[in-house]
Design a protein around this motif. Structure first.
Motif, PDB file in Angstrom:
ATOM      1  N   MET A  38      -5.467  -3.392   5.249  1.00 37.85           N
ATOM      2  CA  MET A  38      -5.722  -2.213   4.411  1.00 37.85           C
ATOM      3  C   MET A  38      -5.948  -2.636   2.961  1.00 37.85           C
ATOM      4  N   ASN A  39      -5.170  -3.600   2.516  1.00 35.68           N
ATOM      5  CA  ASN A  39      -5.308  -4.093   1.139  1.00 35.68           C
ATOM      6  C   ASN A  39      -6.636  -4.801   0.903  1.00 35.68           C
ATOM      7  N   GLN A  40      -7.276  -5.264   1.980  1.00 37.13           N
ATOM      8  CA  GLN A  40      -8.538  -5.982   1.851  1.00 37.13           C
ATOM      9  C   GLN A  40      -9.763  -5.073   1.907  1.00 37.13           C
ATOM     10  N   LEU A  41      -9.562  -3.789   2.175  1.00 34.60           N
ATOM     11  CA  LEU A  41     -10.691  -2.865   2.239  1.00 34.60           C
ATOM     12  C   LEU A  41     -11.363  -2.746   0.874  1.00 34.60           C
ATOM     13  N   ASN A  42     -12.681  -2.617   0.894  1.00 32.82           N
ATOM     14  CA  ASN A  42     -13.452  -2.493  -0.338  1.00 32.82           C
ATOM     15  C   ASN A  42     -13.047  -1.225  -1.098  1.00 32.82           C
ATOM     16  N   GLY A  43     -12.690  -1.384  -2.370  1.00 32.08           N
ATOM     17  CA  GLY A  43     -12.307  -0.243  -3.199  1.00 32.08           C
ATOM     18  C   GLY A  43     -10.818  -0.013  -3.284  1.00 32.08           C
ATOM     19  N   VAL A  44     -10.043  -0.655  -2.420  1.00 30.53           N
ATOM     20  CA  VAL A  44      -8.592  -0.471  -2.418  1.00 30.53           C
ATOM     21  C   VAL A  44      -7.958  -1.390  -3.456  1.00 30.53           C
ATOM     22  N   ALA A  45      -7.112  -0.821  -4.308  1.00 32.81           N
ATOM     23  CA  ALA A  45      -6.416  -1.625  -5.323  1.00 32.81           C
ATOM     24  C   ALA A  45      -5.091  -2.146  -4.788  1.00 32.81           C
ATOM     25  N   LYS A  46      -4.344  -1.252  -4.113  1.00 38.24           N
ATOM     26  CA  LYS A  46      -3.039  -1.662  -3.619  1.00 38.24           C
ATOM     27  C   LYS A  46      -2.546  -0.693  -2.552  1.00 38.24           C
ATOM     28  N   VAL A  47      -1.940  -1.265  -1.495  1.00 40.98           N
ATOM     29  CA  VAL A  47      -1.300  -0.461  -0.445  1.00 40.98           C
ATOM     30  C   VAL A  47       0.143  -0.910  -0.318  1.00 40.98           C
ATOM     31  N   THR A  48       1.069   0.045  -0.380  1.00 35.17           N
ATOM     32  CA  THR A  48       2.494  -0.259  -0.192  1.00 35.17           C
ATOM     33  C   THR A  48       3.003   0.508   1.016  1.00 35.17           C
ATOM     34  N   LEU A  49       3.983  -0.077   1.707  1.00 33.99           N
ATOM     35  CA  LEU A  49       4.540   0.541   2.917  1.00 33.99           C
ATOM     36  C   LEU A  49       6.050   0.637   2.783  1.00 33.99           C
ATOM     37  N   ASN A  50       6.593   1.802   3.114  1.00 34.19           N
ATOM     38  CA  ASN A  50       8.032   2.012   3.069  1.00 34.19           C
ATOM     39  C   ASN A  50       8.434   2.919   4.226  1.00 34.19           C
ATOM     40  N   ASP A  51       9.143   2.342   5.205  1.00 36.87           N
ATOM     41  CA  ASP A  51       9.619   3.111   6.353  1.00 36.87           C
ATOM     42  C   ASP A  51       8.481   3.875   7.038  1.00 36.87           C
ATOM     43  N   LYS A  52       7.443   3.145   7.406  1.00 40.96           N
ATOM     44  CA  LYS A  52       6.277   3.662   8.138  1.00 40.96           C
ATOM     45  C   LYS A  52       5.387   4.601   7.309  1.00 40.96           C
TER      46      LYS A  52
END
Length: 329
Positions: free
Chosen positions: A261-275
């Motif tokens: 998800m973090n590697q998708l074009n346009g994505v700056a940052k993805v964080t995950l917490n408890d699903k």
């Protein structure tokens, strides 16, 4: 070359030691609906007075329809319509009589004035009330009659100064919709001055943020958001579930899904917490994220998208302005 209806350069107006308008520069294109957004006392009405040639600037210049307002204020008034927050009428006249009177003041022949008044009353939704005395009109009807009053002289530019004050929500929506339809149909340039964020966002092509006599920023809402939020103007939230009994049984580990998800074009940052994940991006990647999650063997409990709106932009600029003023002190 794009034709400019309003051109303001270095406009400044002071009342004693108080700077009402501070070095304002702004241009508005022909046929554009421009929103001048700011709190009460920001200097919006003073700016409008200078646009109409009703008060002199201390410095700077204003051209409306290519005409210098300081030198030729009467020429400007012939080509500009102005609707204040409270319009005055002859209450013992009907709506039709009021419009004919205004048309006659603008040197229109009697029969032509009556024909034009009837056409405009139909456009603004007052044809059925044309023969009623204005004293019986509701607030919303008076504002629509005010708009008709502005349109009767066929202006190239309309200036609206807090025109929706006192209207109920339905009346506001009807009035704003009317403004947009008439502007698009007739190619009229509209300057809409207001402190109501959602109304400006609803109808305006571009916005200028006006605070303490200064234009802090201007542009399309999307471009203002990009300037303020480092181009990451979307926040997408979702909750991941599994089509298996346990997430651990999934073919692809959840950590690997987040990495992709973090590697998708346009994505700056993805964080995950408890699903639950939060993705910050510079464009709308909702479809790409959901497709990646599903193709990885997972499901989604929910997915929601937040795009920064004018309220976020406005409050952020206020914060930037506060920081600027604190540094000056």
């Amino acid at each position: 070359m794009v034709e400019k209806s309003i051109e303001i350069v270095g406009l400044t107006k002071k009342y004693g030691n108080h700077v009402a308008v501070d070095n304002l520069s702004l241009s508005i294109e022909k046929g554009e609906i421009f929103g001048l957004l700011g709190p009460n006392g920001a200097g919006k009405s003073t700016t409008i007075l200078m646009l109409l040639g009703l008060t002199d600037a201390d410095s700077g210049s204003v051209k409306v329809c290519g005409i210098n307002t300081a030198r030729y204020p009467l020429k400007v008034k012939r080509r500009v319509g102005y609707l204040p927050e409270d319009v005055g009428f002859y209450n013992d006249y009907s709506g039709l009589q009021n419009l004919i009177y205004v048309a006659r003041l603008n040197n229109m022949a009697v029969e032509k004035a009556k024909k034009a008044a009837l056409e405009i009353l139909l456009e603004v939704g007052l044809f059925d009330a044309k023969d009623k005395k204005v004293e019986s009109y509701s607030r919303g009807m008076r504002q629509r009659l005010g708009l008709a009053d502005v349109l009767i002289k066929r202006p190239e530019v309309i200036i609206l100064d807090e025109p929706t004050l006192g209207l109920d929500p339905e009346g506001v929506n009807n009035f704003l919709g009317l403004i947009v339809r008439l502007s698009r149909k007739k190619g009229i340039t509209v300057l809409f001055s207001s402190h109501h964020l959602h109304q400006i966002q609803q109808v305006c092509d571009r916005v200028g943020l006006f605070v303490r006599g200064r234009l802090l920023a201007e542009g399309k809402i999307s471009s203002l958001a990009e300037q303020l939020f480092s181009k990451n103007t979307f926040t997408i939230e979702g909750a991941i579930t599994s089509i298996h009994e346990d997430l651990d049984d999934a073919v692809i580990p959840l950590s690997e899904v987040v990495r992709k998800m973090n590697q998708l074009n346009g994505v700056a940052k993805v964080t995950l917490n408890d699903k639950r994940f939060v993705a910050v991006s510079e464009k709308d990647v909702t479809a790409e994220l959901s497709r990646l999650i599903v193709n990885s063997g997972y499901g989604l409990n929910h997915l929601s998208k937040k795009e920064y709106g004018l309220d976020d932009i406005y409050h952020q600029y206020f914060q930037e302005e506060k920081k600027y003023n604190q540094k000056k002190v």
